[in-house]
Design a protein around this motif. Sequence first.
Motif, PDB file in Angstrom:
ATOM      1  N   THR A  52       0.820  -1.216   0.000  1.00 49.70           N
ATOM      2  CA  THR A  52       0.000   0.000   0.000  1.00 49.70           C
ATOM      3  C   THR A  52       0.852   1.264   0.000  1.00 49.70           C
ATOM      4  OG1 THR A  52      -1.767  -1.146   1.198  1.00 49.70           O
ATOM      5  CG2 THR A  52      -1.837   1.248   1.200  1.00 49.70           C
ATOM      6  N   LEU A  79      -7.307   5.241  -4.822  1.00 53.60           N
ATOM      7  CA  LEU A  79      -6.384   6.250  -4.320  1.00 53.60           C
ATOM      8  C   LEU A  79      -6.761   7.532  -5.040  1.00 53.60           C
ATOM      9  CD1 LEU A  79      -3.929   7.220  -2.715  1.00 53.60           C
ATOM     10  CD2 LEU A  79      -2.493   6.511  -4.641  1.00 53.60           C
ATOM     11  N   LYS A 127      -6.431   0.067  -5.162  1.00 55.35           N
ATOM     12  CA  LYS A 127      -5.724  -0.857  -4.272  1.00 55.35           C
ATOM     13  C   LYS A 127      -6.642  -2.013  -3.913  1.00 55.35           C
ATOM     14  CE  LYS A 127      -2.726  -2.456  -1.232  1.00 55.35           C
ATOM     15  NZ  LYS A 127      -3.421  -3.739  -0.957  1.00 55.35           N
ATOM     16  N   ASP A 150     -10.141   9.101   4.844  1.00 55.21           N
ATOM     17  CA  ASP A 150      -9.066   8.288   4.343  1.00 55.21           C
ATOM     18  C   ASP A 150      -9.074   6.931   5.054  1.00 55.21           C
ATOM     19  OD1 ASP A 150      -6.613   7.375   3.307  1.00 55.21           O
ATOM     20  OD2 ASP A 150      -5.419   8.795   4.440  1.00 55.21           O
ATOM     21  N   GLY A 159       1.578   6.803  -6.845  1.00 52.38           N
ATOM     22  CA  GLY A 159       0.496   7.708  -7.183  1.00 52.38           C
ATOM     23  C   GLY A 159       0.878   9.162  -6.968  1.00 52.38           C
ATOM     24  N   THR A 160       1.545   9.413  -5.851  1.00 51.17           N
ATOM     25  CA  THR A 160       1.881  10.791  -5.472  1.00 51.17           C
ATOM     26  C   THR A 160       3.033  11.361  -6.286  1.00 51.17           C
ATOM     27  OG1 THR A 160       1.140  10.350  -3.205  1.00 51.17           O
ATOM     28  CG2 THR A 160       2.539  12.283  -3.544  1.00 51.17           C
ATOM     29  N   LEU A 188       0.979   4.286  -2.823  1.00 50.22           N
ATOM     30  CA  LEU A 188       0.803   5.700  -2.502  1.00 50.22           C
ATOM     31  C   LEU A 188       1.966   6.533  -3.047  1.00 50.22           C
ATOM     32  CD1 LEU A 188      -0.728   7.955  -1.027  1.00 50.22           C
ATOM     33  CD2 LEU A 188       0.513   7.330   1.053  1.00 50.22           C
ATOM     34  N   PRO A 246      -3.217  12.967  -1.218  1.00 51.79           N
ATOM     35  CA  PRO A 246      -4.034  11.897  -1.801  1.00 51.79           C
ATOM     36  C   PRO A 246      -4.482  10.940  -0.704  1.00 51.79           C
ATOM     37  CG  PRO A 246      -2.084  12.297  -3.137  1.00 51.79           C
ATOM     38  CD  PRO A 246      -1.897  13.086  -1.862  1.00 51.79           C
ATOM     39  N   ALA A 259      -4.068   5.996   3.914  1.00 58.21           N
ATOM     40  CA  ALA A 259      -2.932   6.622   3.241  1.00 58.21           C
ATOM     41  C   ALA A 259      -2.156   7.584   4.140  1.00 58.21           C
ATOM     42  CB  ALA A 259      -3.404   7.359   1.986  1.00 58.21           C
ATOM     43  N   ILE A 291      -6.981   7.240   0.415  1.00 54.25           N
ATOM     44  CA  ILE A 291      -7.655   6.009   0.016  1.00 54.25           C
ATOM     45  C   ILE A 291      -9.132   6.112   0.382  1.00 54.25           C
ATOM     46  CG2 ILE A 291      -7.855   3.538   0.466  1.00 54.25           C
ATOM     47  CD1 ILE A 291      -4.823   3.494   0.899  1.00 54.25           C
TER      48      ILE A 291
END
Length: 324
Positions: free
Chosen positions: A99, A282, A291, A136, A106-107, A103, A119, A139, A121
């Motif tokens: 996870t 996400l 995810k 969230d 993605g970031t 993250l 960002p 995350a 989840i």
Amino acid sequence: MAHIALDAFGGDHAPYEEVKGALLFVEKTGHKVTLVGDEKKISPLIPKDSKIEIVNAPERFGMSAKPTEILKRKEASMNVAAMLVKEGKAEGFVSAGNTGALLVLGTFLLGRMEGIERPAIATVMPSKSGGTVLIDAGANLSLKPPHYVQLGIMGVAYAKGILNKKNPKVGLLNVGAEEEKGPDLLKEVYSLLKDKFGETFCGNVEGRDVFYGDVDVVLSDGFSGNIVLKTSEGVGLFVSEMLKRSIKNSNVIQKIGALLMKGTFDKFKESLDYRKYGGAFLLGVNGIVVKAHGASDSKAIFNALNVAATGIDKKIIDTIRGSV
């Protein structure tokens, strides 16, 4: 038709369950899936007439690996899957892997949306109202007050765009419903949310309200949200196990009654099954990222791919951008 990249070596049962889930998804929906992973191990699992493509990525990024290392691991399946989205070769990607690494990708690889600092989840929890968005869910362990407003914007966009709720009600997870409850940080957050969302902000909500309250979006830091998520999974497993034990230890008449109620029990069990919900978005990054649970089987992978396809079809990214 959506095009989704699937990290074939992310989950505990990879690549077998990922491949099975992907094959079923393509067959049932007609969407396109690209499997990303060790081609030598994936190819024997795919029928020759399958339309599924493979992108070779020989390295697997472990669950215990340091998340920030994913950016250096250019041949890791998760990294390559994210890069397909970055380069526009796929519209979204799904992974049941680490996870924290997801993250990071993605970031820092896809990048944060303008106006979104953290960002988060977002997942759909089973509820009497047909589903509650929890954001969230893991995350960010801690947040500053303005971040909760951003969570609210993303959560409302999710509830409207994916769950088709017209005027989603927003609640703040706290230890009590009264406005004065909780630490000073949440008291400040309460005021900000009230100003931002007006009548659709229903104030503080407790853990039980996630499932049985009149709220559509519940805002939380990732620490508390993940506890709610994992606790609900445990409760679902516990209830199912206790039902089985009770039926096993019952008398003949009761067992006959249980047999007649089997359809009802199955529906109840399914409503608590995390596999039904497949995966969590996400949100707040420039791309569809989903995810899946680390222990995902083919059913969970199928549903995670479906979550991603729905996000693509409903243009959830554009909806959030238009709301920030």
